[in-house]
Design an enzyme around this catalytic site. Structure first.
Site, PDB file in Angstrom:
ATOM      1  N   HIS A 121       0.843  -1.201   0.000  1.00  0.00           N
ATOM      2  CA  HIS A 121       0.000   0.000   0.000  1.00  0.00           C
ATOM      3  C   HIS A 121       0.877   1.248   0.000  1.00  0.00           C
ATOM      4  CE1 HIS A 121      -3.953  -1.812   1.820  1.00  0.00           C
ATOM      5  NE2 HIS A 121      -3.583  -2.392   0.695  1.00  0.00           N
TER       6      HIS A 121
ATOM      7  N   TYR B 219      -8.550   4.843   8.841  1.00  0.00           N
ATOM      8  CA  TYR B 219      -8.508   5.204  10.257  1.00  0.00           C
ATOM      9  C   TYR B 219      -9.585   6.278  10.445  1.00  0.00           C
ATOM     10  CZ  TYR B 219      -3.928   2.913  10.685  1.00  0.00           C
ATOM     11  OH  TYR B 219      -2.900   1.999  10.701  1.00  0.00           O
TER      12      TYR B 219
ATOM     13  N   PRO C  28      -1.814   0.349  19.220  1.00  0.00           N
ATOM     14  CA  PRO C  28      -1.703  -0.119  17.833  1.00  0.00           C
ATOM     15  C   PRO C  28      -2.052   0.928  16.775  1.00  0.00           C
ATOM     16  CG  PRO C  28      -3.611  -1.111  18.923  1.00  0.00           C
ATOM     17  CD  PRO C  28      -2.860  -0.369  19.970  1.00  0.00           C
TER      18      PRO C  28
ATOM     19  N   LYS D 122       2.892   0.351  14.866  1.00  0.00           N
ATOM     20  CA  LYS D 122       4.338   0.402  15.087  1.00  0.00           C
ATOM     21  C   LYS D 122       4.917  -0.757  15.914  1.00  0.00           C
ATOM     22  CE  LYS D 122       5.395   4.064  12.880  1.00  0.00           C
ATOM     23  NZ  LYS D 122       5.097   3.485  11.591  1.00  0.00           N
TER      24      LYS D 122
ATOM     25  N   TYR E  55       4.346   7.296   9.560  1.00  0.00           N
ATOM     26  CA  TYR E  55       3.578   6.052   9.377  1.00  0.00           C
ATOM     27  C   TYR E  55       4.405   5.012   8.621  1.00  0.00           C
ATOM     28  CZ  TYR E  55      -0.399   2.975   8.549  1.00  0.00           C
ATOM     29  OH  TYR E  55      -1.238   1.899   8.534  1.00  0.00           O
TER      30      TYR E  55
END
Ligand code: RFL
Ligand code: PHB
Length: 414
Positions: A72, A201, A293, A297, A385
């Site tokens: 992704h 998210y 979470p 990471k 990220y």
């Protein structure tokens, strides 16, 4: 029994370290409290940074990941009905993450280890660590009714948050930093097609939600629930209704539901222990730090720790001196704290806190709005990220060490 490095714990940290060391000719034995089936039954992470993928390649455990992992280049931040895509490639970078379950990473590492003929003792009970501050540490455990002593040069504590390694360090040596969040994540695994091509998210007045996946036919979804919530109180129907309520209408309308294969609640916590070493014991992964979470990471930090540790072991072996290992904690913690910060930030921005008031909410909205309107704001989110690099001192920049570090740095702006 005798080995160079005794590794406690056969989670991703322990198994990956074992493989990286074997490939450098450093022998090791892994001691795991549970059975292989139990270890493989834990459904956890799903997002691998480039550096983690590269370390798995170096460990010789990336063949299936290469074909089955889904790459992704972005993810979505959803604020109510507003959808914002974060491009991990940012300003010309090559940021990407690979969707591949932790269970599969563990399975691949187990197979690589078995193929290498290395010893893993499963169902090793009552593991205890001794003489950590001397030149000859040792580990004792119970296996099939026998007490076994394992002598070694070093011990790697890769036994997770509830392991024995961190607890074996004398009182007064460690400093702990902790934040416990007043909520958890209720997660469901289901054989349904993902609702969206990339991860979502979602920040919502009812609480946070995450739409993730394991493959084109298997999904992993989460909703924020209050701390202390019981999984028995969540029927599949209640879960799907709650998830749908927290997604934008157009996404909710596309959601395919189905029976859950797994359903569990994980509490959220940030935790770091300093230093990450004591004498000849080195802590890695969840044994040394926990992150919520939200930033994906935890597993990647575990991989980063053992990538660094393996590089320092290689240098120590080459130099015939354990001096390079003295810097492990200092170097690892730099990266750890940045991931702790990012995970805390993502959690704070996207979750609903019981204590928050209208002022807090406006501040969070303004901060997200500001960052999303700014190219450098988006890049900052993307860079964190996709994964930050690990810093290694010039002295450790030998070819093998550089390889291992390069793996972790692979995402540093391309
Ligand atoms: P693990 O996986 O906990 O493995 C430790 C192993 O040590 C064994 N052990 C012992 N062995 C011998 N003697 C003892 N006394 C022992 N005590 C324990 C245990 O049985 C176990 O096999 O730690 P490790 O290797 O450090 O790996 C860390 C990761 O598992 C963890 O950080 C991630 O799962 C966190 N995490 C995520 N990380 C990501 O990078 N990306 C994600 O998308 C992501 N999603 C998640 C997550 C964790 C979650 N939960 C359940 C906490 C999603 C969730 C819901
Ligand atoms: C998961 O797929 O389990 C997952 C994905 C992203 C996260 C956490 C968990 O941030």
């Amino acid at each position: 029994m005798k080995t160079t490095v005794a590794i406690i714990g056969a989670g991703p940290a322990g198994l990956l370290l074992g493989q990286l060391l074997l490939r450098q000719g450093i022998d090791n034995i892994v001691l795991e409290r549970r059975s292989p089936q139990y270890v493989l039954s834990r459904i956890r992470a799903g997002v691998l940074e480039q550096g983690t993928v590269e370390l798995l390649r170096q460990a010789g455990a990336d063949a299936r990941l290469r074909t089955e992992g889904i790459v992704h280049h972005g993810f979505e931040l959803v604020l109510g009905e507003r959808r914002e895509r974060i491009d991990l490639r940012g300003h010309g970078g090559h940021g990407a993450v690979t969707i591949y379950g932790q269970t599969e990473v563990t399975r691949d590492l187990m197979q690589a280890r078995a193929a290498a003929g290395a010893v893993t003792v499963y169902e090793a009970e009552d593991v205890s660590l001794h003489d950590l501050d001397g030149a000859n540490p040792w580990v004792e455990y119970q296996h099939q009714g026998q007490r076994v002593r394992l002598d070694c040069d070093y011990i790697a504590g890769c036994d997770g948050f509830h392991g024995v390694s961190r607890a074996a360090i004398p009182a007064g040596v460690l400093r702990e930093y902790e934040r416990v969040y007043p909520f958890g994540w209720l997660g469901v695994l289901a054989d349904t097609p993902p609702v969206n091509e990339e991860l979502i998210y979602a920040r919502h007045a009812r609480g946070f939600a995450l739409c993730s996946m394991r493959s084109a036919t298997r999904t992993r979804y989460y909703v924020q629930v209050p701390a202390g919530e019981r999984v028995e109180d969540w029927s599949d129907a209640r879960f799907w209704d709650e998830l749908r309520a927290r997604l934008p209408a157009e996404v909710a309308a596309r959601l395919t539901t189905g029976p859950s294969i797994e359903k569990s609640i994980a509490p959220l916590r940030s935790y770091v222990v300093e230093p990450m070493q004591y004498g000849r014991l080195f802590l890695a992964g969840d044994a040394a730090h926990i992150v919520p979470p939200t930033g994906a990471k935890g597993l990647n930090l575990a991989a980063g720790d053992v990538g660094l540790l393996a590089a320092l072991f290689a240098q120590a072996a080459r130099d015939g001196s354990s001096a390079p290992l003295l810097r492990y904690s200092e170097l690892a913690l730099k990266r750890v704290w940045k991931a702790v910060r990012f995970s805390w930030w993502m959690t704070t921005m996207l979750h609903r806190f019981p204590s928050e008031d209208a002022f807090d909410r406006r501040l969070h909205e303004a901060e997200l709005d500001y960052l999303l309107a700014s190219p450098s704001g988006r890049d900052t989110i993307a860079e964190n990220y996709a994964g930050l690099p690990l810093e290694l001192p010039a002295a450790a920049a030998t070819p093998e060490a550089a390889d291992a570090v390069e793996a972790i740095s692979a995402t540093a702006g391309g």
